[in-house]
Design a protein around this motif. Sequence first.
Motif, PDB file in Angstrom:
ATOM      1  N   SER A  48       1.174  -2.354  13.698  1.00 24.66           N
ATOM      2  CA  SER A  48      -0.054  -2.291  12.903  1.00 24.66           C
ATOM      3  C   SER A  48      -0.333  -0.846  12.503  1.00 24.66           C
ATOM      4  CB  SER A  48      -1.231  -2.855  13.707  1.00 24.66           C
ATOM      5  OG  SER A  48      -2.421  -2.800  12.952  1.00 24.66           O
ATOM      6  N   TYR A  49      -0.398  -0.589  11.183  1.00 30.25           N
ATOM      7  CA  TYR A  49      -0.606   0.771  10.698  1.00 30.25           C
ATOM      8  C   TYR A  49      -1.396   0.740   9.399  1.00 30.25           C
ATOM      9  CZ  TYR A  49       3.414  -0.426   7.727  1.00 30.25           C
ATOM     10  OH  TYR A  49       4.273  -1.034   6.839  1.00 30.25           O
ATOM     11  N   ALA A  50      -1.950   1.901   9.036  1.00 31.27           N
ATOM     12  CA  ALA A  50      -2.677   2.067   7.773  1.00 31.27           C
ATOM     13  C   ALA A  50      -1.883   2.998   6.867  1.00 31.27           C
ATOM     14  CB  ALA A  50      -4.073   2.627   8.034  1.00 31.27           C
ATOM     15  N   THR A  51      -2.175   2.959   5.548  1.00 30.95           N
ATOM     16  CA  THR A  51      -1.484   3.825   4.598  1.00 30.95           C
ATOM     17  C   THR A  51      -2.458   4.359   3.551  1.00 30.95           C
ATOM     18  OG1 THR A  51      -0.955   2.039   3.040  1.00 30.95           O
ATOM     19  CG2 THR A  51       0.618   2.443   4.819  1.00 30.95           C
ATOM     20  N   ARG A  52      -2.062   5.461   2.923  1.00 31.76           N
ATOM     21  CA  ARG A  52      -2.821   5.962   1.779  1.00 31.76           C
ATOM     22  C   ARG A  52      -1.934   6.898   0.973  1.00 31.76           C
ATOM     23  NH1 ARG A  52      -5.081   9.790   5.639  1.00 31.76           N
ATOM     24  NH2 ARG A  52      -4.537  11.900   4.936  1.00 31.76           N
ATOM     25  N   LEU A  53      -2.326   7.141  -0.279  1.00 30.80           N
ATOM     26  CA  LEU A  53      -1.722   8.173  -1.110  1.00 30.80           C
ATOM     27  C   LEU A  53      -2.678   9.348  -1.186  1.00 30.80           C
ATOM     28  CD1 LEU A  53      -0.117   6.304  -4.159  1.00 30.80           C
ATOM     29  CD2 LEU A  53       0.950   7.020  -2.018  1.00 30.80           C
ATOM     30  N   TYR A  54      -2.139  10.530  -1.000  1.00 33.07           N
ATOM     31  CA  TYR A  54      -2.929  11.768  -1.077  1.00 33.07           C
ATOM     32  C   TYR A  54      -4.166  11.648  -0.189  1.00 33.07           C
ATOM     33  CZ  TYR A  54       0.275  12.223  -4.965  1.00 33.07           C
ATOM     34  OH  TYR A  54       1.419  12.258  -5.719  1.00 33.07           O
TER      35      TYR A  54
END
Length: 300
Positions: free
Chosen positions: A82-88
């Motif tokens: 389980s992980y989160a992501t984002r750009l910049y």
Amino acid sequence: MNQQNKMPHTGDPSNVIQHFPKYQIQLLCCRHWWLEKWEFKELSFPYWRIYHNSSSGAVIIYNGKEYQLASNKVIMIPPNTSYATRLYNNRIPKAGYSLKGGRVNTNFSEETLHLDQYILHLFIHFNIGIPYDTFHPGIFCFDLTDHLLEKLQKIKRHLNYENAKFSFPISLALKSLITDLLAELPEESWNILTKNHRILESFNFIEQNINKDLNNSVLAENANMSTNAFIHLFSSETGMSPQKYIRQKRINQACILLHHSSFTIDQIAFKTGFANRYHFSKIFKEVSGLSPARYKKVLA
């Protein structure tokens, strides 16, 4: 005659029977996308992932730590991490996700895309089967060697022209890339649920008959055990009841079919052993937090 140089009658210099683990790499998808938005509060899937980005700017957050995706790194993520992501520095939604992107083809290049806004993102999804898909969750970062880069470039060149069909050499390159990375994972992290041969055989029986009625009596009969003895053995070896395990496996299989097949939700409900779409949707949302239709949209 010198006995040390004598050839054995069998043609094999050893009479020791060797045992090798059986596994099979099942490729689920391989895509090369441009991404403008990639903000997910939570990503957790029952299959392995490989990421490689052509430039920096994307971030994975796992257990409070940030992992930068960059051109000199390859990322591998085991199933059910389980992980989160984002750009910049984009804001991650409190619920759901924000995804905007599409396929990279011959009309796209790093020069034509605004690199301060877009990311070129290769992702590969695969499974290797029970019990090896029970690997310990985590984020694994590998330095990009010339050997890995050569394979990645071959795969990306193919995807720039052809997104649906993969030749045998490209499939070999994909599986070779996967095997190279798997071989570098820490040996102690292979978190196999059990080594008991009866339970391992039950795992295979469940996978091959996931759409059928798999009550405890059926499972026990397949294992040549009494029902109570089988339930006790299964629970002590895996830490969960047989029916809880089956429910999770059905949801895992449904997740794979929702993302990597053209089956309708009704068809997926049938193929994974649920009585009907309503029952499937109810259980799926209880486990994943999303409806099947909503989950189907989450991909990258």
